[in-house]
Design a protein around this motif. Structure first.
Motif, PDB file in Angstrom:
ATOM      1  N   GLY A 131      36.487  48.943  43.836  1.00 63.18           N
ATOM      2  CA  GLY A 131      37.340  47.977  43.139  1.00 63.18           C
ATOM      3  C   GLY A 131      36.614  47.062  42.176  1.00 63.18           C
ATOM      4  O   GLY A 131      37.251  46.230  41.520  1.00 63.18           O
ATOM      5  N   THR A 189      40.292  43.963  50.255  1.00 62.20           N
ATOM      6  CA  THR A 189      40.310  44.952  49.184  1.00 62.20           C
ATOM      7  C   THR A 189      39.931  44.248  47.890  1.00 62.20           C
ATOM      8  O   THR A 189      40.656  43.374  47.408  1.00 62.20           O
ATOM      9  CB  THR A 189      41.699  45.590  49.052  1.00 62.20           C
ATOM     10  N   SER A 191      39.276  43.557  44.016  1.00 66.63           N
ATOM     11  CA  SER A 191      39.777  43.931  42.697  1.00 66.63           C
ATOM     12  C   SER A 191      39.256  42.898  41.707  1.00 66.63           C
ATOM     13  O   SER A 191      38.801  41.814  42.104  1.00 66.63           O
ATOM     14  CB  SER A 191      41.311  43.973  42.668  1.00 66.63           C
TER      15      SER A 191
END
Length: 464
Positions: A131, A189, A191
């Motif tokens: 990511g 996660t 990003s």
């Protein structure tokens, strides 16, 4: 209301691993101070790097990456934050010399999760995977600088990472910055976005040697201290988001109308950044010549803040010859002082509208002791810090003031808490001076201090 800080205290016995805390402290999430040691040799691998972690409950921990290599320079940058919202400090470490696949010195960022038993490796962030925008590029030095926002129950933590040697097209070492989002999770996660001077948000054009990302203040102020300004190579510039509601940045330099000083070769405007009231953004210009005094140094400010707390216009500048506002400044400008090489600030009281700003001058000569180093205080009544006035003995080449962390407000006394790096101490082994209810000096206790380790090159802690 000012944020309450968490104190850093002097610690005792040296341990190479995390030692158990006393039972009465075991349930208390440990406060940490992280000290980068990018010159640490590991086995036969010179400058592989390490980070020493000191806990407020008296423990120590040493961190280094598995599969380390010569020149990784792990510990060049450190940032403390709480990613997963468990009120235990997590840690981010930059290793700008780390190879990524066949991309030599592309750089990596290591995320460690905090727990009652210490910090444990969580994620390794490299460009082009997991990511993180990229791709990984040889020589980019990703992880040279870090700035972390802890986030909240409704907003993710944010991590700004500088890659000042990133090539943009044919512009070698133009630099890049990635702004990463780390959602509150046990397995966040990642990003993010990547910004270069060619990005529409910055509205400029990348030039060789600009080194965008050599200093970052979150995502709203990005230093490019190598930027050529009106023909002056290395004069430097800073990209600032004037309006937090829009993505566009404005480039400011010493040639910005109303900005004190003149863009000159080698000034390095934007080498250090800090946000402090009332003048908003403070900008280090350590290569500034003061009269005939080469590299004496200067600090510019980018004005009073608007209603959103964002700097809006040029403000006053400071040298060691300044008398006000906020002065007088201790010492006097001398060639090579590099006043403005590091910046930090703290509120002197809970309701203060003016912060005390600390300015590192690591090249300051004290009497006949060359490059001993000094820290000046603006809005601090002309006070200054040296090793002799805090803890330690001044020696040639200590470079006290090369790195700074400051905070205040943990208890009702509102005593400042300051950490000052002196990476040149003891022939480059390095040291950190901690000022809090008195002063103490820290030297590496997890491992053997060695010449060239540069303990104290990078610092971070939850000080307020």
């Amino acid at each position: 209301m000012r944020m309450r800080a968490i104190p850093v205290v002097a610690v005792a016995a040296a341990l190479s691993v995390v030692a158990p805390a006393a039972p009465a402290l075991a349930l208390t999430p440990p406060t940490i101070a992280a000290i980068g040691i990018p010159g640490e040799d590991l086995g036969t691998q010179p400058d592989a790097g390490a980070v020493e972690v000191r806990y407020a409950d008296g423990r120590h921990q040493i961190l280094y990456p598995s599969g380390y290599h010569a020149g990784d320079r792990f510990g060049t940058a450190v940032a403390v934050l709480d990613v997963d919202g468990d009120s235990v400090s997590d840690l981010v470490v930059g290793a700008p010399g780390r190879d990524v696949g066949t991309a030599a010195d592309a750089g990596a960022v290591y995320l460690y999760r905090g727990s009652s038993t210490g910090l444990h490796l969580w994620k390794v962030l490299t460009q082009g995977s997991g990511g993180v925008p990229g791709p990984a590029q040889a020589g980019a030095a990703y992880g040279s600088t870090l700035f972390a926002y802890p986030g909240s129950s409704s907003t993710p933590a944010s991590l700004t990472v500088g890659a000042p040697r990133w090539d943009v097209g044919g512009a070698v070492d133009a630099g890049a910055v990635t702004v990463l989002s780390l959602p509150r999770s046990g397995d966040p996660t990642v990003s993010g976005t990547i910004l270069t001077e060619n990005s529409p948000e910055l509205g400029s054009s990348a030039q060789a040697g600009d080194r965008l990302g050599a200093a970052v203040q979150g995502s709203w102020a990005l230093g490019a201290p190598g930027r050529t300004v009106n023909g002056a190579k290395g004069a430097g510039a800073v990209y600032v988001r004037i309006d937090p509601k829009v993505a566009a940045y404005t480039m400011v330099s010493q040639d910005t109308p109303g900005m004190p000083g003149t863009a000159e070769p080698g000034d390095g405007f934007g080498s250090a950044l800090d946000n402090a009231a009332p003048s908003g953004l403070w900008i280090g210009v350590p290569g500034e010549d003061v009269g005939s005094l080469a590299d004496a140094g200067m600090v510019n400010t980018f004005g009073d803040t608007n209603e959103d707390g964002i700097p809006a216009e040029p403000g006053p500048a400071y040298t060691q010859n300044s008398t006000g506002p906020g002065g007088p400044v201790a010492g006097s400008a001398e060639a090579g002082d590099r006043f403005g090489a590091a910046l930090a600030s703290y509120p002197p009281s809970e309701d203060s509208d003016t912060d005390v700003v600390l300015i590192g001058a690591p090249g300051e000569d004290l009497g006949s002791i060359r490059d001993a180093g000094m820290v000046d205080e603006i809005w601090g009544g002309g006070a200054s810090l040296t090793e002799a006035s805090t803890a330690g003995i001044e020696e040639t080449g200590d470079r006290f003031g090369s790195s700074l962390v400051a905070g205040n407000g943990f208890d009702v006394t509102w005593n400042p808490r300051i950490m000052v790096g002196a990476p040149g101490e003891d022939g480059g082994a390095g040291a950190v001076v901690v000022v809090s209810h008195g002063a103490t000096i820290w030297k590496q206790v997890t491992g053997a201090p060695e010449s060239g380790d540069r303990y104290g090159t990078a610092l971070d802690s939850r000080l307020g």
